[in-house]
Motif scaffolding. Structure first.
Motif, mmCIF file in Angstrom:
data_model
loop_
_atom_site.group_PDB
_atom_site.id
_atom_site.type_symbol
_atom_site.label_atom_id
_atom_site.label_comp_id
_atom_site.label_asym_id
_atom_site.label_seq_id
_atom_site.Cartn_x
_atom_site.Cartn_y
_atom_site.Cartn_z
ATOM 1 N N LEU A 222 0.822 -1.212 0.000
ATOM 2 C CA LEU A 222 0.000 0.000 0.000
ATOM 3 C C LEU A 222 0.857 1.263 0.000
ATOM 4 O O LEU A 222 0.502 2.257 -0.644
ATOM 5 N N LEU A 223 1.989 1.235 0.695
ATOM 6 C CA LEU A 223 2.870 2.405 0.656
ATOM 7 C C LEU A 223 3.392 2.596 -0.775
ATOM 8 O O LEU A 223 3.442 3.723 -1.288
ATOM 9 N N ALA A 224 3.737 1.490 -1.429
ATOM 10 C CA ALA A 224 4.190 1.568 -2.818
ATOM 11 C C ALA A 224 3.064 2.068 -3.728
ATOM 12 O O ALA A 224 3.303 2.809 -4.690
ATOM 13 N N LYS A 225 1.826 1.668 -3.408
ATOM 14 C CA LYS A 225 0.685 2.122 -4.221
ATOM 15 C C LYS A 225 0.496 3.636 -4.139
ATOM 16 O O LYS A 225 0.004 4.261 -5.083
ATOM 17 N N HIS A 226 0.854 4.222 -3.001
ATOM 18 C CA HIS A 226 0.821 5.686 -2.900
ATOM 19 C C HIS A 226 1.768 6.301 -3.929
ATOM 20 O O HIS A 226 1.463 7.315 -4.556
ATOM 21 N N ILE A 227 2.927 5.677 -4.065
ATOM 22 C CA ILE A 227 3.932 6.191 -5.007
ATOM 23 C C ILE A 227 3.432 6.043 -6.442
ATOM 24 O O ILE A 227 3.523 6.969 -7.250
ATOM 25 N N VAL A 228 2.888 4.863 -6.744
ATOM 26 C CA VAL A 228 2.365 4.617 -8.088
ATOM 27 C C VAL A 228 1.240 5.613 -8.413
ATOM 28 O O VAL A 228 1.087 6.040 -9.561
ATOM 29 N N ALA A 229 0.494 6.018 -7.377
ATOM 30 C CA ALA A 229 -0.616 6.958 -7.582
ATOM 31 C C ALA A 229 -0.130 8.321 -8.072
ATOM 32 O O ALA A 229 -0.795 8.976 -8.873
ATOM 33 N N VAL A 230 1.031 8.769 -7.584
ATOM 34 C CA VAL A 230 1.519 10.105 -7.969
ATOM 35 C C VAL A 230 2.494 10.053 -9.154
ATOM 36 O O VAL A 230 2.795 11.083 -9.768
#
Lengths: 326, 326
Positions: A222-230
């Motif tokens: 989920l932390l990585a998904k934050h990165i993928v989001a931006v």
């Protein structure tokens, strides 16, 4: 002079988050800390600073920040001539680099900010525990407790045996049954105390408990998904440095990086495979200096001055990944 | 006499949930209502009732219930000789049937209780919004708001277009951006107000909005999952009545049954297929009388008396499903 970027003095003090302590207490605490620091640095406390740059958690909302600054100006005219307030995320990024990057906070709560080389910002998360806080200590604790409740209710089968987590929950929260947990969710809810259970889960994961390990892996995803989001908003030059995409990791949960690594790297590898071809690699780093430094730099910048910082000395790269199949 | 099960008088009053109003206020309100009812029924208010049976939301925790009963006995000796307190779910079930069944509450929060013919109980859910409340009005509102936040953050792609939900959210909560929602989650959080947004989503779903429809379908699935969770503990005779498994549906969200129907029936069909062969059919019903009736019956039972109720007159069956491929 200050334009060398040297630290003349440092001090610390209690919480300044105006959402938590109120505006009055916040500005009093700030004034007290700055005045003490002036004296420490051998400066006249009656002479206002040229600019006071601050990196504050809770420094997100324009109206609130404006009110804070007005209050400081009125109540403490000797404090500073001008003010600049950034969020903790932006202050941290400014401490680590002059060219931007992505900062991912995972402490009690979670938050992610992309800062582009041109200064533009894009965020993901940071809305607090009612609206997510995915991958944070609160979230990890909540997932663990929820798994116990769902298993006892026969509502959702747990992905792994709950024995360790249930026992750890009963010990940490000092309860003997699920009903006893209710005050911890409602009447006596304290986010930081609830999130503190995460430490016990990290211990469980390190000792081999599969459910704890599973939750930390999910947190990494989920932390990585934050990165993928931006990522779609990141400017090209962010990908071209020798470290690859710079990712600044703030907050105590990153101390459990080894537990989150497999989930985190998996999601970024998927992102690379699914279209982010310019992501040739990335580096995870932590600050080894206070993010107040970046806050001060931005404060100087705001009045047209430059505070040169030694960025390499401010960060510690703890993981590098390079996609070799490019 | 009371053993005919006739209603001699009825009255109503403000909230008695001791978790919300405190024990003092709760017992005062109860005393006031009962004393007024005695007068209405032509009884002497100075003569204690034989037994006061109550169905209270929040009537779950033994210690708290014991305290409530002690307090009533001490402060209001003319109120009643003995007391019996059940939860709203158990009171509702006792109003609908003498042979048990499953009660599923979906109002502001959600909860499910299986009551077996022998009186034994098994629950699923009912832990409040911090630990689920899946399928409730709070949950539906939360899912909708979360979909808007996740879409704006590019964190999770919404399953359907968010335009209607975003606009409805801005109207209902009187905000112009996501930041404006924060006080509704934290400082000014009121569960019932937050859950009230569900009504706007039901309107959207009825008008054809795909995201609203999707969320209600999910709610239907989750309410059915509560039932599947307790099903393994259900005694055989619950399945053998002519109505099939009796399911008592309480709470305002069931007014949107048509929106939840496809998800609900799908999950029960899956349960049937995956091993619950004795589930030959089920009936959904609502109460058309107050669940206080069942509370009174249980109060009488507690002192060895029988209050015969006309169960058929107390319920309204609104959906019947029979698995023909048995």
């Amino acid at each position: 002079t200050a334009t060398t970027g040297k630290i003349l003095a440092q001090t610390d003090g209690p919480c300044t988050n105006h959402w938590l302590v109120g505006v009055d207490k916040s500005v009093e605490t700030i004034n007290d800390m700055v005045q003490r620091t002036k004296v420490k640095a051998g400066l006249d406390p009656d002479t206002p600073l040229h600019s006071l740059g601050m990196s504050l958690s809770g420094g997100d909302q324009k109206d609130a920040i404006q009110k804070l600054i007005e209050e400081m100006g009125q109540r403490f005219p000797k404090l500073s001539q001008s003010y600049f307030i950034s969020t903790d995320a932006i202050g941290a990024m400014a401490t680590a680099s002059d060219c931007g990057g992505i900062v991912v906070i995972s402490g009690t709560g979670s938050n992610c900010k992309l800062v582009n080389p041109d200064g533009s910002q894009v965020g993901c998360g940071g809305w607090g525990h009612m609206m997510g806080d995915e991958g944070s200590a609160f979230w990890i604790s909540h997932q663990a407790v929820k798994a116990v409740f769902d298993a006892k209710d026969n509502f959702v089968p747990p992905p792994h045996d709950i024995t360790y987590v249930k026992k750890a929950m009963e010990d940490y929260f000092q309860v003997s049954d699920l009903m006893g947990m209710l005050p911890h969710f409602y009447r006596n809810f304290q986010k930081s105390h609830f999130a503190g259970f995460c430490r016990k889960l990290a211990e469980g994961a390190s000792a081999g408990d599969a459910l704890c390990q599973h939750i930390f892996t999910q947190a990494g995803k989920l932390l990585a998904k934050h990165i993928v989001a931006v990522l779609p908003q990141a400017q090209q030059t962010l990908f071209s440095g020798e470290l690859g995409l710079p990712i600044l990791c703030e907050g105590a949960v990153w101390g459990s990086w080894e537990l989150m690594k497999s989930g985190f790297t998996e999601v970024l590898a998927e992102a690379k495979a699914s279209g982010f071809h310019h992501l040739r690699g990335y580096s995870l780093m932590t600050l080894c200096k206070s993010s107040a430094l970046g806050g001060a730099k931005l404060g100087a910048q705001n009045v047209g001055a430059v505070l040169p910082l030694d960025y390499q000395a401010n960060v510690n790269v703890f993981y590098r990944h390079s996609f070799t199949n490019q």
